[in-house]
Scaffold this motif. Structure first.
Motif, mmCIF file in Angstrom:
data_model
loop_
_atom_site.group_PDB
_atom_site.id
_atom_site.type_symbol
_atom_site.label_atom_id
_atom_site.label_comp_id
_atom_site.label_asym_id
_atom_site.label_seq_id
_atom_site.Cartn_x
_atom_site.Cartn_y
_atom_site.Cartn_z
ATOM 1 N N GLU A 151 17.384 42.973 62.592
ATOM 2 C CA GLU A 151 17.963 44.121 61.873
ATOM 3 C C GLU A 151 16.867 44.868 61.128
ATOM 4 O OE1 GLU A 151 20.574 46.136 61.834
ATOM 5 O OE2 GLU A 151 21.042 44.682 63.407
ATOM 6 N N LYS A 154 14.798 46.974 63.381
ATOM 7 C CA LYS A 154 15.460 48.244 63.739
ATOM 8 C C LYS A 154 15.410 49.224 62.572
ATOM 9 C CE LYS A 154 18.553 45.807 66.806
ATOM 10 N NZ LYS A 154 19.852 45.141 66.830
ATOM 11 N N GLN A 155 15.632 48.694 61.360
ATOM 12 C CA GLN A 155 15.582 49.574 60.182
ATOM 13 C C GLN A 155 14.188 50.151 59.995
ATOM 14 O OE1 GLN A 155 17.065 47.388 56.800
ATOM 15 N NE2 GLN A 155 19.110 47.241 57.716
ATOM 16 N N ASP A 158 13.738 53.026 62.329
ATOM 17 C CA ASP A 158 14.441 54.206 61.810
ATOM 18 C C ASP A 158 13.669 54.852 60.668
ATOM 19 O OD1 ASP A 158 16.467 53.956 63.579
ATOM 20 O OD2 ASP A 158 17.873 52.975 62.201
ATOM 21 N N LEU A 208 10.829 49.096 71.013
ATOM 22 C CA LEU A 208 11.461 50.255 70.386
ATOM 23 C C LEU A 208 10.438 51.366 70.119
ATOM 24 C CD1 LEU A 208 13.898 48.516 67.851
ATOM 25 C CD2 LEU A 208 14.450 49.466 70.113
#
Ligand code: LMG
Ligand code: NDP
Ligand code: PMR
Length: 400
Positions: A151, A154-155, A158, A208
Motif C-alpha cells: 500500500e 502505491k501511495q 501517487d 509501477l
C-alpha cells in the motif's frame, strides 16, 4: 598483492561449519585472459577477482580463479548528449536515510546536476541524515516510502506523480538483513520481511514507475537495483554459508507467509539466507527488466556490487562481536572494504556516468576504482528462473 596479503593472513584452507555444511576453499594461481594472475592483482581487488569454480568430485572444495575483466576508467566528462541537458535530473533513491543510499544521494547532490528524491520509511531520520552530510535543501526532497507495505509503495508512486517531477533514474537500494533472527517476521501483506522488502516491495515499485521512466526525456534514463557479491555463488563471499539458493521457488509460489514456508526455496527459515536470496531476486529482476523493456523503452537497467561497506546500518542486527570484527576483517584480510563515501561515488557513476550506460550489466569495481562488467553466478543469471520469479512475483504483488 591483495591475494598475497590475503593468503598470508588467511589459512590456505578456510573451513566454515554450520548445520552440517562444510566449506573449503583454497587459493590457486592461474592466468587471466593471457595476463598473469599475480601481475593482474597489482590493479585488482581480491573481492572482485575471486571466482569459485566447482570441482567435480569433492562436494565442498573449490578452486578460485580470476574473472574476466573489462576495465572502464571512471569518467567525469559529460558526453555531448549530456551537455545538451538543460534541466537537473531527478533520481529516486530508496533507503537514502543511511549507508549507501545516503552516500549516493550526497554524491549526486554535490554535482549540482541532480535533484534526489529520498524515498524513506523514516521521514525525520532522512531529513536529519541529509542535513548531517551537508546536502542543500534545493537538492533533495524526502518522501515517505515503506517497502514492507505494498500500500505504501502505491501511495509513494501517487505522491511522486503529484510532484509533477519527471522520473529520470530509479535506484532500488533499501534493504533489511536479519542474520540473527530465530523466527521470521513479515511485511504488512504477510511476506517474509527480507524478501518482502528487498525484492517484492522493489518489484512493485519498479513496475509501477517504469511508465514514468519511459516518459522522461532525459538523455539517459536508468533503473538500478543494488545486488551483492554474497548472492553470487561464483565468488568466495557467496560461498560463506548459508548460501543463496532459490530452488524451484516453491516457497515463494506458496505465498512466503510462514504457513508453508517463509523461504523462497520452501526450506527452514534462515535470516541470512533470506537476505542473500533477496539479492539474487534483485539481480534476476534487473536482467528480466532488461530483456522485457530495454529495447522498447530505451531505459538502461543495471545492478552492481559496490564493495563491502562494512560500517553501514545493514549489520545493525548482527551480534556486537561481528560488528566489531567485520570492518577490520574486510579492510585488512579480504581487502574487500570500501567506505560509504567511495561506495556512494560508485553507485552515483551507475546513475549518471555516460560510460556506464550499457543495459543488463552487473557492475563491480577494481582496486583502483575502475568499473567493470562482472559475471553473475549461474543461478543469478538463469533466464528461466528470472522469468519464473517475475511471474510468481507479479501474482504476489497483485499485478497479475
Ligand atoms: C553467522 O554468524 C551465523 O551463524 C549464521 O547463521 C548467519 O547468520 C551468518 O552470514 C550470516 O552469520 C556469524 C558468526 C560467525 O560471527 C559471529 O558470531 C561473530 C563474529 C565472530 C568472529 C570470530 C571471532 C574469532 C576471532 C579470532 C580470530 C581468528 C583469526 C582468524 C583470522 C586470521 C588472521 C591472522 O563468524 C564468521 O563466520 C566469521 C566472521 C567474519 C568476520 C570476522 C572475522 C574475524 C577475523 C578476525 C580479524 C580481526 C581483525 C584483524 C585486523 C587485522 C589486522 C592486520
Ligand atoms: P543501511 O542499513 O545503511 O541502509 C539501508 C536503507 O534501507 C536504510 O535507509 C533503511 O532505512 C532502508 N530501509 C530498510 N527497510 C526499509 C523499508 N521497509 N522501507 C524503506 N526503506 C527501508 O545498509 P546499506 O547502505 O549497507 O545497504 C544499502 C544497499 O546496499 C542494500 O541493498 C544492500 O543489500 C546493499 N549492499 C550492501 C553492502 C554492504 O557491505 N553494506 C554490500 C553489497 C550490497 P532506515 O534508515 O529507516 O533504517
Ligand atoms: Mg563476507 C573476498 C572475500 C569476501 C568478501 C568480498 C566479502 C563480502 N566476504 C568475504 C569473505 C568472507 N566473509 C569469509 C572468508 C568469511 C568467513 C570468515 C566471511 C564471513 C561473513 C559473514 C559472517 N561475510 C559476511 C558475513 C555477513 O554476515 C555478511 C553477509 O553475508 O550479509 C549477507 C557478510 C558479507 N561479506 C561480504 C559482504 C559484502 C557482506 C555483506 C553482505 C551484503 O551486503 O551482501
Amino acid at each position: 598483492m591483495a591475494l598475497q596479503a590475503a593468503s598470508s593472513l588467511l589459512p590456505s584452507t578456510v573451513s566454515i561449519r554450520k548445520e552440517g555444511y562444510k566449506f573449503n576453499a583454497y587459493l590457486k594461481e592461474t592466468t587471466l585472459t593471457g595476463f598473469s594472475f599475480s601481475n593482474h592483482l597489482k590493479a585488482e581487488k581480491i573481492s572482485n577477482l575471486l571466482t569459485i569454480k566447482r570441482r567435480q568430485s569433492p562436494r565442498f572444495s573449490t578452486v578460485i580463479r580470476a574473472q574476466t575483466v573489462t576495465a572502464t576508467p571512471p569518467s567525469n566528462e559529460a558526453s555531448p548528449e549530456q551537455k545538451k541537458t538543460q534541466r537537473k535530473g531527478t533520481a529516486v533513491i530508496t533507503g537514502a536515510s543511511s549507508g549507501l543510499g545516503l552516500a549516493t544521494a550526497k554524491a549526486l547532490a554535490d554535482t549540482g546536476k541532480w535533484h534526489v528524491i529520498m524515498a524513506c520509511r523514516n521521514f525525520l531520520k532522512a531529513e536529519k541524515a541529509a542535513k548531517s552530510v551537508g546536502m542543500s535543501k534545493e537538492d533533495y526532497t524526502v518522501m515517505h516510502l515503506d517497502l514492507a507495505s505494498l500500500e505504501s509503495v502505491k501511495q509513494f508512486v501517487d505522491s511522486f506523480r503529484r510532484t509533477e517531477r519527471p522520473l529520470d533514474v530509479l535506484v532500488c537500494n533499501a534493504a533489511v538483513y536479519q542474520p540473527t533472527a530465530k523466527e521470521p517476521s513479515f511485511t504488512a501483506e504477510g511476506f517474509e520481511l527480507s524478501v518482502g522488502t528487498n525484492h517484492l516491495g522493489h518489484f512493485l515499485l519498479s513496475r509501477l514507475l517504469l511508465d514514468d521512466l519511459k516518459q522522461s526525456d532525459y538523455p539517459s534514463k536508468r533503473m538500478i537495483i543494488v545486488g551483492s557479491i554474497t548472492g553470487n555463488t561464483n565468488t568466495l563471499a557467496g560461498n560463506v554459508p548459508p548460501k543463496a539458493n532459490l530452488g524451484d521457488l516453491r516457497g515463494l509460489a506458496s505465498g512466503l507467509n510462514g504457513q508453508n514456508s517463509s523461504m523462497i526455496d520452501g526450506g527452514e527459515y534462515d535470516g541470512a539466507k533470506a537476505y542473500k536470496d533477496s539479492k539474487v531476486c534483485n539481480m534476476l529482476t534487473m536482467q528480466e527488466l532488461h530483456r522485457r523493456y530495454h529495447e522498447e523503452t530505451g531505459v538502461t537497467f543495471a545492478s552492481l556490487y559496490p564493495g563491502c561497506i562494512a560500517t553501514t546500518g545493514l549489520f545493525r542486527e548482527h551480534v556486537p562481536l561481528f560488528r566489531l570484527l567485520f570492518p577490520p576483517f574486510q579492510k585488512y584480510i579480504t581487502k574487500g572494504y570500501v567506505s560509504e563515501e567511495e561506495a556512494g561515488k560508485r553507485l552515483a557513476q551507475v546513475v549518471s556516468d555516460p560510460s556506464l550506460g550499457k543495459s543488463g550489466v552487473y557492475w563491480s569495481w577494481n582496486n583502483n576504482s575502475s568499473s567493470f562488467e562482472n559475471q553473475l553466478s549461474k543461478e543469478a543469471s538463469d533466464a528461466e528462473k528470472a522469468k519464473k520469479l517475475w511471474e510468481v512475483s507479479e501474482k504476489l504483488v497483485g499485478l497479475a
